[in-house]
Design a protein around this motif. Structure first.
Motif, PDB file in Angstrom:
ATOM      1  N   ASN A 136       1.076  80.300 -41.109  1.00 38.14           N
ATOM      2  CA  ASN A 136       0.925  81.750 -41.151  1.00 38.14           C
ATOM      3  C   ASN A 136       0.858  82.306 -42.565  1.00 38.14           C
ATOM      4  O   ASN A 136       0.313  83.389 -42.765  1.00 38.14           O
ATOM      5  N   HIS A 146      -0.765  80.560 -44.781  1.00 38.59           N
ATOM      6  CA  HIS A 146      -1.982  79.875 -45.239  1.00 38.59           C
ATOM      7  C   HIS A 146      -1.661  79.047 -46.477  1.00 38.59           C
ATOM      8  O   HIS A 146      -2.444  78.997 -47.425  1.00 38.59           O
ATOM      9  N   TRP A 181      -8.593  79.132 -42.181  1.00 40.53           N
ATOM     10  CA  TRP A 181      -8.075  80.278 -42.944  1.00 40.53           C
ATOM     11  C   TRP A 181      -9.188  81.020 -43.674  1.00 40.53           C
ATOM     12  O   TRP A 181      -9.114  82.233 -43.861  1.00 40.53           O
ATOM     13  N   SER A 230      -3.292  83.998 -37.409  1.00 36.79           N
ATOM     14  CA  SER A 230      -1.854  83.723 -37.303  1.00 36.79           C
ATOM     15  C   SER A 230      -1.569  83.050 -35.967  1.00 36.79           C
ATOM     16  O   SER A 230      -2.365  83.119 -35.032  1.00 36.79           O
TER      17      SER A 230
END
Length: 132
Positions: free
Chosen positions: A22, A24, A66, A73
């Motif tokens: 979350n 990244h 990403w 997420s």
């Protein structure tokens, strides 16, 4: 005693992994995996999806997600651990660069080798992408 100290080490590892996803944070994600990590993505040309083997290939696969979905997420529903195997249930949500929003439930099946994750196989609901 803190909550982290009361949890099994593998549950703490899964929490660290998804926190890193979350954020990244590729380095923190890869620190949770063995050098020979095998990741079977939810989508791909084979029955198991698309297979990525080794730290470099797996890292590149996550960075690509990403990059395509800068706001992606994973909201964890729960982790279930049984010996050297774990299931993590989640809601995957993100917006593609073309503006299409993706929200699907899914799960990962993990296998551990010692204190690290040796394999990750992702499964998620197949849902049409709504119009932007």
């Amino acid at each position: 005693m803190s909550n982290a100290a009361a949890k099994p080490a593998r549950e703490v590892l899964l929490e660290r992994l998804f926190d890193a996803f979350n954020r990244h944070d590729a380095e923190a994600v890869m620190a949770c995996f063995t050098p020979g990590i095998v990741f079977d993505a939810a989508v791909g040309p084979e029955a198991h999806g698309r297979r990525f083997s080794g730290q470099d290939a797996v890292k590149a696969a996550f960075v690509a997600v990403w990059t395509d979905m800068p706001d992606v997420s994973w909201t964890i529903r729960r982790h279930t651990i049984a010996g050297d195997v774990a299931l993590s249930e989640w809601l995957f949500a993100g917006t593609r660069r073309d503006g299409q929003r993706v929200e699907v439930n899914g799960l990962d099946v993990f296998a551990f080798d010692g204190e690290l994750i040796a394999s990750k196989s992702a499964y998620r609901k197949d849902r049409p992408v709504p119009a932007a």
